[in-house]
Design an enzyme around this catalytic site. Structure first.
Site, PDB file in Angstrom:
ATOM      1  N   CYS A   1       5.678  55.056  59.507  1.00  0.00           N
ATOM      2  CA  CYS A   1       4.662  54.186  60.033  1.00  0.00           C
ATOM      3  C   CYS A   1       4.770  53.048  60.058  1.00  0.00           C
ATOM      4  O   CYS A   1       3.764  52.262  61.530  1.00  0.00           O
ATOM      5  CB  CYS A   1       3.446  54.280  58.861  1.00  0.00           C
ATOM      6  SG  CYS A   1       4.455  53.377  56.910  1.00  0.00           S
TER       7      CYS A   1
ATOM      8  N   ASN B   1      -3.380  54.407  64.109  1.00  0.00           N
ATOM      9  CA  ASN B   1      -3.386  55.599  63.159  1.00  0.00           C
ATOM     10  C   ASN B   1      -1.659  56.144  64.477  1.00  0.00           C
ATOM     11  O   ASN B   1      -1.948  56.019  65.098  1.00  0.00           O
ATOM     12  CB  ASN B   1      -3.674  56.553  62.482  1.00  0.00           C
ATOM     13  CG  ASN B   1      -3.029  56.319  60.610  1.00  0.00           C
ATOM     14  OD1 ASN B   1      -2.333  55.695  60.893  1.00  0.00           O
ATOM     15  ND2 ASN B   1      -4.183  57.397  60.356  1.00  0.00           N
TER      16      ASN B   1
ATOM     17  N   HIS C   1       1.456  52.450  53.705  1.00  0.00           N
ATOM     18  CA  HIS C   1       1.565  52.379  55.097  1.00  0.00           C
ATOM     19  C   HIS C   1       0.743  51.892  55.918  1.00  0.00           C
ATOM     20  O   HIS C   1       0.339  50.524  55.777  1.00  0.00           O
ATOM     21  CB  HIS C   1       0.237  54.109  55.623  1.00  0.00           C
ATOM     22  CG  HIS C   1      -0.329  54.490  56.653  1.00  0.00           C
ATOM     23  ND1 HIS C   1       0.734  55.377  56.925  1.00  0.00           N
ATOM     24  CD2 HIS C   1      -0.955  53.837  57.615  1.00  0.00           C
ATOM     25  CE1 HIS C   1       0.528  55.544  58.574  1.00  0.00           C
ATOM     26  NE2 HIS C   1      -0.457  55.728  58.298  1.00  0.00           N
TER      27      HIS C   1
END
Length: 445
Positions: A75, A392, A370
């Site tokens: 991520c 995202n 994250h």
């Protein structure tokens, strides 16, 4: 028993607990709901899913390709590259442009291998069964995780390449098997280096052995991820049909031509209101946040209001905000909503969860898991944020075509670090950033 309660759970206690549960008629329908549907589905707040909407009055209008990190923990690479892409007018003109996440993943693994072996040499005199060595071996960093400092280090050292120059492979998108092989080799190397040192081999000679070990890791990475390109041949059409061709660019040249952002102009602010991280002070770790200790590897820990104000100013200027959080908490995945009241667990279980953010960090209930980018914010008539727009890296099927709504309450509770250009900070915060960092032990991360 001397007036003390029995230390063990007794049969009498069990019978009392069972009778107490069954005597409350409201427990049975709740039990039936949860056992058949699970906690999340049973506690999902209907009103939150309906009332939290994807509309913002401060918004970065440019939308980049929504990425999917798949079964990997990259991520921080995906969000870092999205952060850069938003600031490249040249690349934004190319439809669905994407950088190669695989390219940076390759060098991240190589740097992690070298860093681990250097730590083995640094702690060569410690007992194998010491707390530090057990922690080092158990938390062996051949997994995919990273942070802003690692990302910045990789960009400055290795540059950047387009997706076509080093596309995804099976193990870049699904990394567990590769990571297990790398971790096995690392532990084998750790044993060999420690044994050789105990047999009287000098550290200088051990570093020659380390070079051979890195050579073997490089080969394994090439087999799993492919060979990183030395130069780039890039062809594309922009959104109005203009043809683009660039030859013989190095990855650093590619970065300079398309991005050319000085990453040292950005600072990392955090909100860790726990007992370990000093408030309104800069801190770093003994081994740094990257692969090695760096004087620039420091974070300013301060109150959440500072993070919010700086983030809003940066968004107003069209620059996204890279941030890290505990995304596993209070996340309505299908609706793309991050809200502290997304699930009504207190009503479901007839209990209260009373720990504050700092207390939950102290007792390891929260952690940064994250990284994403904030690309918009909604402020009320007084300029206070109510919700934030987040892009995202879970693909277009997650949330609202890959975008999330993060309420301000969720941001306060579960966000930890933001990356802010220093020009958007007050002079007071800049002065704090220039202070000598407190060096924390790696075990206190």
């Amino acid at each position: 028993m001397g007036g003390y309660l029995d230390k063990k759970i007794t049969i009498e206690q069990l019978e009392s607990l069972r009778e107490g549960f069954l005597s409350d008629p409201s427990n049975k329908p709740i039990m039936n709901t949860v056992t058949n549907n699970g906690i999340e589905a049973s506690s999902k707040d209907y009103f939150k899913a309906r009332d939290v909407r994807h509309h913002f009055n401060i918004l970065i209008p440019t939308e980049t390709k929504i990425l999917d990190q798949k079964a990997s923990g990259r991520c921080w690479l995906f969000s870092g590259l999205t952060f850069l892409l938003h600031q490249s007018p040249k690349l934004l003109k190319i439809h669905n442009f994407e950088f190669s996440e695989n390219y940076l993943m390759f060098y991240d693994k190589l740097e992690k291998a070298n860093s681990f072996l250097e730590q083995i040499l640094e702690y060569k005199d410690e007992s194998l069964h010491s707390y530090r060595m057990r922690d080092l071996l158990q938390s062996l960093e051949m997994k995919d995780g990273g942070n802003w400092f690692r990302f910045s280090y990789l960009i400055k050292k290795y540059g950047i390449v387009p997706y076509s120059s080093m596309p995804e492979t099976y193990h870049s998108s699904k990394s567990e098997q590769m990571n297990n092989v790398l971790a096995e080799k690392m532990r084998e190397y750790a044993h060999k280096l420690r044994k050789e040192y105990q047999n009287g081999i000098s550290v200088e000679d051990l570093r020659h052995q380390k070079l051979k070990m890195i050579e073997e890791i490089y080969r394994i990475l090439c087999i799993c991820l492919g060979v990183p390109p030395k130069t780039i041949y890039f062809e594309a059409h922009d959104k109005i049909g203009k043809f683009i061709r660039l030859k013989d660019l190095t990855p650093k040249d590619f970065y300079k031509y398309f991005i050319d952002i000085n990453l040292d102009e950005y600072a990392v602010l955090s909100n860790y209101p726990d007992l370990i991280h000093p408030m309104n002070r800069t801190y770093t770790h003994k081994l740094g946040f990257g692969y090695f200790r760096d004087n620039k590897d420091k974070v300013l820990n301060t109150n959440m209001e500072v993070l919010k104000v700086a983030a809003i100013e940066q968004l107003k200027d069209g620059v996204p905000v890279w941030f890290s959080s505990d995304v596993k908490k209070d996340f309505l995945k299908s609706d793309g909503i991050l809200d502290t009241k997304a699930y009504d667990l207190e009503s479901l279980f007839k209990t209260q969860f009373s720990l504050f953010k700092g207390q939950r960090l102290d007792y390891l209930s929260l952690r940064s898991t994250h990284a994403m980018n904030i690309v918009g914010v909604n402020v009320d008539d007084n300029g206070n944020p109510t919700k934030w727009r987040v892009v995202n890296s879970y693909g277009t099927t997650s949330g609202n075509s890959g975008y999330l709504v993060m309420t301000d309450k969720w941001f306060e509770k579960y966000a930890y670090r933001v990356v802010i250009k220093k020009r958007y900070l007050t002079q007071h915060i800049k002065n704090l950033l220039n202070t000598e960092p407190i060096v924390l032990d790696p075990l206190d991360s």
